[in-house]
Design a protein around this motif. Structure first.
Motif, PDB file in Angstrom:
ATOM      1  N   LEU A   1     -18.676 -28.342 -33.755  1.00  0.00           N
ATOM      2  CA  LEU A   1     -18.257 -29.019 -34.542  1.00  0.00           C
ATOM      3  C   LEU A   1     -16.921 -28.551 -34.962  1.00  0.00           C
ATOM      4  O   LEU A   1     -16.572 -27.334 -35.336  1.00  0.00           O
ATOM      5  N   MET A   2     -15.842 -29.463 -34.547  1.00  0.00           N
ATOM      6  CA  MET A   2     -14.494 -29.006 -34.436  1.00  0.00           C
ATOM      7  C   MET A   2     -13.902 -29.084 -35.885  1.00  0.00           C
ATOM      8  O   MET A   2     -14.542 -29.473 -37.030  1.00  0.00           O
ATOM      9  N   GLU A   3     -12.616 -28.415 -35.979  1.00  0.00           N
ATOM     10  CA  GLU A   3     -11.902 -28.381 -37.165  1.00  0.00           C
ATOM     11  C   GLU A   3     -11.816 -29.481 -38.020  1.00  0.00           C
ATOM     12  O   GLU A   3     -11.883 -30.544 -37.339  1.00  0.00           O
ATOM     13  N   ALA A   4     -11.536 -29.451 -39.209  1.00  0.00           N
ATOM     14  CA  ALA A   4     -11.342 -30.833 -40.064  1.00  0.00           C
ATOM     15  C   ALA A   4     -10.150 -31.685 -39.409  1.00  0.00           C
ATOM     16  O   ALA A   4      -9.388 -31.207 -38.709  1.00  0.00           O
ATOM     17  N   GLY A   5     -10.620 -32.825 -39.362  1.00  0.00           N
ATOM     18  CA  GLY A   5      -9.529 -33.998 -38.817  1.00  0.00           C
ATOM     19  C   GLY A   5     -10.571 -35.107 -38.167  1.00  0.00           C
ATOM     20  O   GLY A   5     -11.536 -35.226 -38.571  1.00  0.00           O
ATOM     21  N   SER A   6      -9.774 -35.814 -37.308  1.00  0.00           N
ATOM     22  CA  SER A   6     -10.301 -36.971 -36.621  1.00  0.00           C
ATOM     23  C   SER A   6     -11.424 -36.504 -35.804  1.00  0.00           C
ATOM     24  O   SER A   6     -12.562 -37.558 -35.696  1.00  0.00           O
ATOM     25  N   HIS A   7     -11.560 -35.523 -35.356  1.00  0.00           N
ATOM     26  CA  HIS A   7     -12.704 -34.950 -34.351  1.00  0.00           C
ATOM     27  C   HIS A   7     -13.712 -34.094 -35.155  1.00  0.00           C
ATOM     28  O   HIS A   7     -14.545 -33.645 -34.446  1.00  0.00           O
ATOM     29  N   GLY A   8     -13.765 -33.769 -36.148  1.00  0.00           N
ATOM     30  CA  GLY A   8     -14.384 -32.906 -37.092  1.00  0.00           C
ATOM     31  C   GLY A   8     -15.520 -33.438 -37.559  1.00  0.00           C
ATOM     32  O   GLY A   8     -16.125 -33.104 -38.886  1.00  0.00           O
TER      33      GLY A   8
END
Length: 433
Positions: free
Chosen positions: A354-361
């Motif tokens: 689970l990626m960091e906050a943002g469009s891929h989060g």
């Protein structure tokens, strides 16, 4: 006096209760010491850390294990791990021990260390998978050579005051207890050997000890109501409200803003709930014999990626899961007669990060469940989960009276209110007349 005794009893009782997880009643981390051989001034032991928790893992930067020696022991060598400090070894003239501290602290080695420093199941940066997610990756081991210690079963004194960080606080470890020696099979599996001495240490987790506020929250929506039930305000505490950052802030383009800090301080996106993670449960479709739910997990922390994440949901219809589309799924049945809890986790090399906050989060999946005609209903919030855990931490749910309701229920409620108001007005006019 009675009040003091009552307070003491309540404190002890509470400390016992909070370390018990009803969805994983036998979950713990067991640390086993196997004495494999005696040396002129001590012993060589293999230390094995088993994570028997079904859905709570230890993520980066990994575990930290500490204890206090019973006498004046030293650590001559460690293979597969290292102590964080050497301590004062000035009295040794020849060979200098690896660690001379009374209370050593041990951490795992990072991947890629030279082969002569490795040991089986070591060198993963302290990361331990949950037992229910990946049993083979839920083990960590290292070998330690202890000096100035006992050289027999009768003279060895067990270490005490064990501590475990995983990677933060929350674990409480009991005393070391001598258990029957561990048996080992030779590679050809034709001969059995055993350790010379074995003791176990059991560590249990308490969310109450780990943090003051929850670390995640849950929101709801449905196809039959346009209203979205959001996470409760300040669900995870609002201490970081003045330090959060808006999603369109220019500060996000600054180099190094996403770099993790040594104290693991988060950099949260500004939200009304101020939670690092939000889980959204959407009742999507109602078929004749089935119904479909969409689950979305969103990361609001700009400084943290969640590796090997887990999501545990408790709902009575999880006993009839037909298909999970983009997550792996495993039912959890701590009580054999009740099958209402399941664990969702990412597919390897697809969405287990689970990626960091943002469009891929964010990660998401849909779940198809078969209806039980005796229990299924869309009324009174039945279609929403009873409990939700992310990475082993219980998430805060919205209050039940805010759940999306059926339109028919709304019309009935509005009609009742209208009739009540009309009756009161009529009664007042009669009295005035």
């Amino acid at each position: 006096m009675r009040f003091s005794v009552a307070v003491l009893f309540l404190a002890v009782f509470s400390s016992c209760v909070v370390a018990y997880d009803p969805l994983d009643p036998t979950g713990n981390i067991t640390i086993k010491w196997d004495v494999m051989s005696w040396t002129p001034d001590g012993y060589v032991a293999v230390v094995t850390m088993n994570n028997f928790q079904m859905y709570r893992h230890i993520m980066s930067p990994g575990w930290t294990l500490g204890w206090t020696w019973a006498k004046k022991e030293v650590i001559w060598t460690v293979v597969g791990a290292q102590t964080t400090e050497q301590g004062d070894c000035s009295k040794f003239k020849g060979n200098v021990p690896h660690c001379c501290k009374k209370n050593p602290t041990v951490v795992d080695l990072l991947p890629g260390v030279p082969y002569n420093q490795q040991f089986s199941n070591c060198c993963k940066g302290g990361v331990l998978s949950a037992w229910g997610q990946d049993p083979q990756a839920s083990v960590s081991q290292f070998q330690v050579s202890v000096g100035q210690a006992g050289t027999s079963n009768k003279t060895v004194k067990l270490p005490k005051n064990f501590t475990l960080l995983g990677p933060g606080p929350g674990y409480t470890c009991g005393p070391a207890k001598i258990v029957p020696p561990t048996n080992f099979l030779t590679p050809d599996r034709r001969r059995k050997t055993q350790s010379l001495m074995t003791w176990n240490v059991t560590c249990t987790y308490s969310q109450f000890l780990a943090r003051k506020h929850p670390s995640c929250c849950v929101s709801f929506s449905s196809f039959y109501n346009e209203t979205i039930t959001p996470c409760p305000s300040c669900a995870c505490g609002c201490e970081n409200k003045n330090k959060c950052i808006k999603s369109d802030s220019k500060l996000l383009s600054v180099v190094g803003i996403n770099t993790p800090r040594k104290d693991n301080a988060p950099l949260l996106q500004c939200t009304h709930h101020m939670c690092p993670v939000r889980v959204h449960w959407h009742v999507k479709v109602n078929y004749k014999d089935y119904w479909r739910v969409k689950i979305a997990i969103t990361n609001f922390n700009y400084r943290l990626n969640y590796t090997q994440w887990t999501l545990v949901v408790q709902h009575p219809n999880l006993n009839n899961v037909t298909q999970v589309f983009s997550f792996d799924y495993k039912p959890l049945v701590p009580y054999q007669s009740i099958n209402d809890t399941g664990m969702f986790y990412g597919m390897k090399f697809y969405n287990d990060l689970l990626m960091e906050a943002g469009s891929h989060g964010n990660v998401q999946s849909e779940v198809l469940l078969e209806k039980d005609k005796d229990t299924f209903t869309l009324k009174q919030g039945w279609a929403f989960p009873r409990k939700v855990y992310f990475n082993g931490e219980e998430c805060m749910l919205p209050p039940p009276d805010s759940y999306p309701f059926l339109p028919n229920s709304a019309h009935q409620g509005q009609a009742f209110i209208s009739i009540l108001i009309f009756s009161l007005l009529t009664l007042s006019l009669v009295v005035m007349w």
